[in-house]
Design a protein around this motif. Structure first.
Motif, PDB file in Angstrom:
ATOM      1  N   TRP A  74      67.290  20.210   1.269  1.00  0.00           N
ATOM      2  CA  TRP A  74      67.791  20.335  -0.106  1.00  0.00           C
ATOM      3  C   TRP A  74      68.916  21.370  -0.171  1.00  0.00           C
ATOM      4  CZ3 TRP A  74      68.561  23.621  -4.145  1.00  0.00           C
ATOM      5  CH2 TRP A  74      68.606  23.075  -5.434  1.00  0.00           C
ATOM      6  N   GLU A 107      72.098  20.179   1.701  1.00  0.00           N
ATOM      7  CA  GLU A 107      72.861  19.219   0.911  1.00  0.00           C
ATOM      8  C   GLU A 107      73.593  19.905  -0.238  1.00  0.00           C
ATOM      9  OE1 GLU A 107      74.573  15.703   0.071  1.00  0.00           O
ATOM     10  OE2 GLU A 107      73.295  16.202   1.791  1.00  0.00           O
ATOM     11  N   ARG A 147      67.725  15.502  -0.622  1.00  0.00           N
ATOM     12  CA  ARG A 147      69.180  15.539  -0.606  1.00  0.00           C
ATOM     13  C   ARG A 147      69.764  14.910  -1.883  1.00  0.00           C
ATOM     14  NH1 ARG A 147      71.200  17.094   4.270  1.00  0.00           N
ATOM     15  NH2 ARG A 147      69.764  17.047   6.043  1.00  0.00           N
ATOM     16  N   GLN A 148      69.163  13.827  -2.330  1.00  0.00           N
ATOM     17  CA  GLN A 148      69.635  13.192  -3.561  1.00  0.00           C
ATOM     18  C   GLN A 148      69.423  14.133  -4.754  1.00  0.00           C
ATOM     19  OE1 GLN A 148      71.360  10.396  -3.943  1.00  0.00           O
ATOM     20  NE2 GLN A 148      71.524  10.933  -6.127  1.00  0.00           N
ATOM     21  N   HIS A 149      68.284  14.794  -4.766  1.00  0.00           N
ATOM     22  CA  HIS A 149      68.016  15.736  -5.849  1.00  0.00           C
ATOM     23  C   HIS A 149      69.014  16.895  -5.811  1.00  0.00           C
ATOM     24  CE1 HIS A 149      65.963  18.888  -8.167  1.00  0.00           C
ATOM     25  NE2 HIS A 149      65.378  17.873  -8.829  1.00  0.00           N
ATOM     26  N   SER A 193      77.569  19.852  -0.906  1.00  0.00           N
ATOM     27  CA  SER A 193      78.102  19.438  -2.209  1.00  0.00           C
ATOM     28  C   SER A 193      79.069  20.474  -2.768  1.00  0.00           C
ATOM     29  CB  SER A 193      76.946  19.205  -3.192  1.00  0.00           C
ATOM     30  OG  SER A 193      76.078  18.187  -2.731  1.00  0.00           O
ATOM     31  N   ASP A 246      65.464  12.531   2.344  1.00  0.00           N
ATOM     32  CA  ASP A 246      66.447  11.757   1.571  1.00  0.00           C
ATOM     33  C   ASP A 246      66.305  12.038   0.085  1.00  0.00           C
ATOM     34  OD1 ASP A 246      67.392  10.714   3.911  1.00  0.00           O
ATOM     35  OD2 ASP A 246      66.208   8.855   3.773  1.00  0.00           O
ATOM     36  N   ASN A 247      65.072  12.126  -0.381  1.00  0.00           N
ATOM     37  CA  ASN A 247      64.857  12.437  -1.793  1.00  0.00           C
ATOM     38  C   ASN A 247      65.344  13.849  -2.120  1.00  0.00           C
ATOM     39  OD1 ASN A 247      63.681   9.934  -2.285  1.00  0.00           O
ATOM     40  ND2 ASN A 247      61.616  10.685  -1.783  1.00  0.00           N
ATOM     41  N   ARG A 293      72.098  16.748  -4.717  1.00  0.00           N
ATOM     42  CA  ARG A 293      73.381  16.261  -5.210  1.00  0.00           C
ATOM     43  C   ARG A 293      73.377  16.169  -6.730  1.00  0.00           C
ATOM     44  NH1 ARG A 293      73.027  13.058  -0.385  1.00  0.00           N
ATOM     45  NH2 ARG A 293      71.952  11.393  -1.538  1.00  0.00           N
ATOM     46  N   ASP A 294      72.261  15.702  -7.296  1.00  0.00           N
ATOM     47  CA  ASP A 294      72.156  15.660  -8.757  1.00  0.00           C
ATOM     48  C   ASP A 294      72.194  17.064  -9.352  1.00  0.00           C
ATOM     49  OD1 ASP A 294      71.929  12.939  -8.464  1.00  0.00           O
ATOM     50  OD2 ASP A 294      69.729  12.942  -8.590  1.00  0.00           O
TER      51      ASP A 294
END
Length: 1094
Positions: free
Chosen positions: A679, A682, A560-562, A686, A557-558, A564-565
């Protein structure tokens, strides 16, 4: 003229010549009174003179015959006999009067000289500008000349044919002039071409008479019994002359075109003979049609036909019919039927003469265009222009069958093979003229230019996609075709089912195992076989790599969030900055700085108690930037984001690459990458959801606006440009030749010519390879259905023939054809097809050895090295052939120059001889002849530095090989270059090889450069670690325990080339991505050498 009649009056003494004397006196008085305005009509004046001259000929006395012939010649030349217009009654025209005056002069009743002189009268009359002819008079003249032909001697036959041919040409010229006059005198807009062509109706009776005379002896004869027609050669020559003299616009006459397909073409086919299996006395069955149309061999013709000269006239007449009727789609079936009878019904060994006539079509660019273009589509058929290549495929099939039939022994099969090769070479030469030669209105008209450019917008749109063989069944009328299909199902169900089965398993295995792309050591990349396919389909530099093993992570989850950022920062921060930069160097530095900044920002959030830190490194981020931007560019060009915005489902949109390929492109690059699969997955999602290049204007994407350095760099990384060369190099080339391109920008004629060439070449490429390769060696095959498998299993070798000169000429001709094919593949953007061509060239060139080479082989090496870089950039299977030629050039160079060195070629005190004359030479003379510097080479250093003696010849590296080889052109045999020219050519070729490797490092885009280096490393590995036997002897040149003195050693290690290319890439201004990819390929090979050596 008056003095001639006075002489006749004086000589005609005695009672036997009273009538002659009186008529001569009347003619003299008539001529004497022709003064001022008191003149008689020309036809009356001629009639009086012809009466007297005819009586002089009828006396059978030599002096009066001579006077009569002399008088007839004067009548034809005297302008007094042509004043005014001829009356409507053609019986008083000059041709009719001359026929009556010479009615008694025949070979059976007169001497040969007299008959020949009379025929010369008709020839002179036809050449006279005042001669007036119509169809009826022309038939009478042809009949008179035909009688003289049948009964006369050789001289009489020649005079008869000359007179008849000239009368036919004059008649056609008269009709052409009349048609032009009708168009000029008619009111503007009221006279169409069809109405003006009505004057050609007079040709139909003449052609009808010639056809009836040609088939007349066979009307009541048995179909399988040959009947003598003594005038068949005369008639076929007249038909050929008439068809040659008719203009192209005669096809506008509907009556003429109807006569062509209803009577004329069937007569020509019947004159060639009918198949012996068909009896004209019985009903023609569907079984007969099946044998005629679908017989695989198609060479079952056994019926009688015309002899060689007569048949040749029919073949040449078919070429003229192509010129006249080829532009009409409705007349193509007529032409196909005639050419089918000429080329496909005879056995391959009997097609020599027809193919030599077909060569006349291929030699002429005009006839080639007639063959490939249908201007007037048949509106009654639903096929449109889909059949415009059917006739061309028919001709190509005939040549291809001769190539397969060349495995037999005999002069007939060799002659048919040579004729096929000559046809193919002539075709390639004409295509080169259309691609790069001077184009005129007569060669390719404005109408053809408009039609071709209208049908094919782009060059690639002209590719032929129809059947690659002549479909005889498809071209039969529907009732016949349906009946034959039903007949086959009922009678030949078992046999047809067995024939329709695929190739045997061993054939397929042979095809799969014969690929040269997957050969190599066992430690090669196991996915290299899919390398080229994935690159071509996805245009992605890394998609060939293996799928990575998915690691199991708990902090996805971390990650994937990274990701997206990161995608947001890429879109909002980096891309707008990159779009403002103008050079690739600045772009690459900005990407590296951004990657470092991302890593630094990620590390700033690190603490000893934070176990959910996203693991990344700068190299991985750098690669992810490239992959993301390249994916976004591909999606934009494919219209993906527009379709998503319109609400189209993702499942219905074709995506250039999958998520797994995207992950693979980053993780399996040969560089240490700390990026997890979640990563990257994702990041992929994106990019597909939101366009990271949204700040890029649409004009820049389409290339309409100002130059965008970011697009150029991405195209270089993904091979997405117009060519496979770097954008910077393309821009420099455009600046150098800008004035030339502006001249050719609006050259629609050249554009149309190239489209036609590409369409023809894509239609016959495989057949061309088969025909040319069969001329180089035997084509062994057990199944004729799989041609490519047969080609891959073939072994190239020079054919051993009884006639050595013919074999050498055929060999050189095939190489010339391959040269043209390689050149055309570059000119027409068909580089992806050139792999087989270069393989054939390299296979034949590398069979030779010094000290002298042939001109054709020197040209082959020049073609490969000159165009090899461009060909290999599109087709990776060209590289092994190119590297083989480079090694061969180095080997030849070493052999020829080492023979001139006293330390290598001879022991101390021994004498040496000139390679050409055999005379003894001193060491100094030999070196002067090759312009070599006298550099002493120690015996122990012979195998260390073999290039020290090449310094002097390299003073002129820009030697024009073509100018040297031009001296040796125009011969029918393989010509060896002189010793001096051989040295010059090899020095120039060596320089080209050096430039090829240097240009590859400087010009190739990243995907092409990677393919280049992979094949280079593979070739180097094979050279170093595979057992290879030396060219001379059986010693292996890679010994296990050190080098032995005077062993056969490799003269050019590809390992050196790998090092040079790698260093040039590192020292160039290429982005870091290129350096990483190049080192990932060449580094393992270079580091593997010490391990293998130990």
């Amino acid at each position: 003229m008056e003095d001639l009649f006075l002489l006749v009056i004086k000589e005609s003494t005695g009672t036997k010549h009273n009538a002659l004397r009186q008529t001569a006196q009347i003619a003299y008085d008539k001529l004497y009174r022709q003064h001022g305005i008191h003149r008689d009509p020309s036809h009356e004046l001629r009639s009086v003179c012809f009466t007297a001259l005819q009586m002089a000929l009828d006396t059978k006395r030599p002096k009066f015959i001579t006077m009569g012939l002399n008088g007839l010649h004067r009548v034809i030349k005297d302008e007094r006999f042509y004043i005014g217009l001829e009356p409507e009654d053609d019986s008083v025209w000059l041709p009719s009067q001359l026929l009556r005056a010479t009615n008694g002069i025949l070979p059976s009743t007169s001497s040969e000289d007299t008959v020949v002189n009379v025929l010369r009268l008709f020839l002179a009359m036809a050449c006279s500008p005042a001669c007036t002819l119509n169809g009826r008079l022309l038939i009478e003249i042809l009949s008179r000349c035909g009688e003289c032909w049948e009964m006369g001697s050789r001289a009489t036959k020649a005079a008869s044919l000359a007179a008849a041919s000239q009368c036919l040409r004059t008649f056609c010229a008269f009709l052409i002039e009349e048609a032009e006059e009708v168009k000029k005198t008619a009111p503007a807009g009221l006279m169409t071409q069809t109405q003006a062509s009505a004057v050609y109706n007079e040709v139909i009776p003449v052609m009808q008479w010639l056809c009836s005379r040609l088939v007349e002896p066979n009307v009541n004869a048995s179909p399988n019994k040959k009947c003598e027609n003594h005038s068949s050669l005369y008639l076929t020559e007249c038909i050929l002359t008439l068809s040659s003299a008719l203009p192209r616009n005669v096809h506008a006459n509907p009556h003429f075109t109807s006569f062509l397909w209803q009577k004329f073409c069937p007569t020509l086919a019947a004159a060639l003979g009918s198949p012996g299996r068909i009896n004209l006395d019985k009903k023609f069955t569907y079984k007969d049609a099946l044998h005629m149309i679908e017989n695989e061999a198609r060479g079952f013709f056994t019926g009688p036909g015309l002899d060689g000269p007569q048949a040749r006239c029919v073949y040449l007449t078919a070429i003229q019919l192509l010129r006249i009727a080829g532009a009409h789609g409705s007349l193509r079936p007529m032409l196909e039927a005639l050419f089918h009878r000429m080329l496909l019904l005879p056995a391959p060994q009997n097609r020599t003469e027809p193919l030599r006539c077909v060569r006349e079509i291929f030699k002429s660019p005009e006839r080639l265009i007639d063959l490939a273009v249908i201007l007037y589509v048949d509106k009654n058929t639903a096929q449109g222009c889909s059949d415009e290549m059917a006739l061309f495929r028919l001709l190509v099939d005939a040549m291809e069958e001769c190539a397969y039939g060349a495995s037999g022994v005999g002069s007939a099969t060799e002659a048919s093979l040579q004729a096929s090769v000559e046809c193919m070479v002539a075709l390639l030469d004409s295509l080169q003229v259309l691609c790069s030669g001077e184009l005129t209105e007569s060669m390719i008209s404005d109408q053809i230019v408009q039609v071709v450019n209208g049908r094919h917008d782009l060059l690639k749109d002209a590719d032929y996609s129809g059947p690659l063989t002549y479909q005889s069944m498809a071209r039969l009328p529907a009732p016949y075709r349906d009946a034959i299909v039903e007949f086959r199902q009922n009678v030949f169900e078992t046999s047809s089912g067995s024939e329709s089965e695929g190739e045997p398993p061993h054939e397929q295995d042979a095809a799969s195992n014969g690929s040269g792309d997957t050969e190599g050591p066992e430690d090669d990349d196991p996915s290299s076989s899919s390398d080229e396919t994935s690159r071509v389909e996805n245009r992605w530099p890394y998609s060939h790599l293996e799928a990575p093993v998915m690691p199991i992570r708990t902090d996805s989850d971390n990650d994937r969030q990274h990701a997206r950022d990161f995608a947001r920062a890429l879109r909002q921060d980096l891309v707008p900055k990159l779009l403002r930069l103008r050079s690739c160097v600045e772009l690459d530095e900005a990407m590296q700085e951004f990657a470092s900044a991302v890593c630094q920002e990620n590390s700033m959030n690190f603490s000893d108690f934070d176990y959910n830190l996203t693991a990344i490194n700068a190299d991985g981020i750098y690669l992810a930037i490239y992959s993301s931007l390249l994916l976004s560019l591909q999606l934009m060009r494919a219209g993906y984001y527009e379709q998503v915005a319109q609400g189209v489902s993702h499942k219905d949109i074709l995506v250039p690459m999958s998520e797994q390929q995207f992950v693979t492109s980053v993780q399996n690059t040969g560089v240490l990458v700390y990026l997890s699969s979640p990563w990257l997955c994702e990041l992929y999602q994106s990019v597909t959801v939101c366009n990271v290049l949204e700040a890029m204007p649409r004009q820049q994407l389409e290339g309409m606006g100002p130059r965008c350095a970011l697009i150029d760099m991405l195209c270089d990384a993904g091979g997405l440009g117009a060519t496979q060369m770097l954008s910077e190099w393309q821009r420099l080339q455009t600046a150098n030749v800008k004035h030339k391109e502006e001249e050719q920008l609006h050259d629609k004629r050249r554009e149309a010519a190239k489209k036609l060439c590409r369409r023809l070449l894509t239609c016959c490429w495989d057949s061309m390879v088969i025909v040319l390769s069969s001329g180089l060696g035997d084509l062994q095959t057990s199944s004729a259905s799989n041609k490519l498998v047969a080609l891959s299993k073939r072994t190239l070798r020079v054919k051993a023939k009884a006639n050595k000169s013919n074999g050498e000429a055929l060999y050189a001709m095939c190489l010339d054809g391959l040269h043209s094919a390689a050149t055309l593949s570059n000119s027409l953007n068909l580089q992806h097809l050139a792999g087989k061509i270069l393989n054939l060239l390299a296979s034949n060139v590398c069979q030779t050895s010094g000290p002298r080479i042939s001109a054709s082989q020197a040209m082959s090496m020049d073609v490969v090295l000159t165009g090899g870089l461009n060909l290999g950039s599109y087709s990776a299977d060209c590289w092994p052939s190119i590297f083989a030629v480079c090694r061969h050039v180095s080997q030849l160079e070493h052999e020829i120059f080492s023979m001139q060195n006293p330390a290598i070629s001879a022991s101390p005190g021994s004498s040496r001889r000139d390679l050409e004359t055999g005379e003894k030479l001193s060491n100094g003379n030999a070196q002067d002849k090759l312009n070599l510097s006298s550099i002493p080479i120690d015996d122990d250093e012979t195998c260390v530095d073999v290039y020290s003696f090449l310094q002097a010849p390299m003073q002129s590296p820009n030697t024009n090989i073509t100018s040297i080889l031009k001296v040796y052109s125009g011969t029918n045999e393989t010509v060896l270059l002189s010793q001096s020219d051989t040295s010059k050519v090899l020095c120039a070729l060596s320089h080209q090889a050096e430039n090829l490797f240097g240009d590859a490092a400087e010009r190739l885009s990243l995907p092409s450069l990677c393919q280049f280096l992979k094949h280079l490393c593979r070739a180097s590995r094979e050279q170093l670690y595979k057992s290879q036997v030396a060219r001379k002897g059986s010693r292996i040149w890679w010994p296990s325990k050190g080098w032995k003195k005077l062993d056969s050693l490799p003269m050019s290690l590809l390992l050196h080339r790998i090092g040079d290319v790698t260093l040039k890439v590192f020292r160039s201004s290429r982005p870091l991505l290129h350096v990483l990819k190049v080192w990932a390929i060449t580094g393992p090979h270079l580091m593997d050498l010490p391990v293998k050596e130990r």
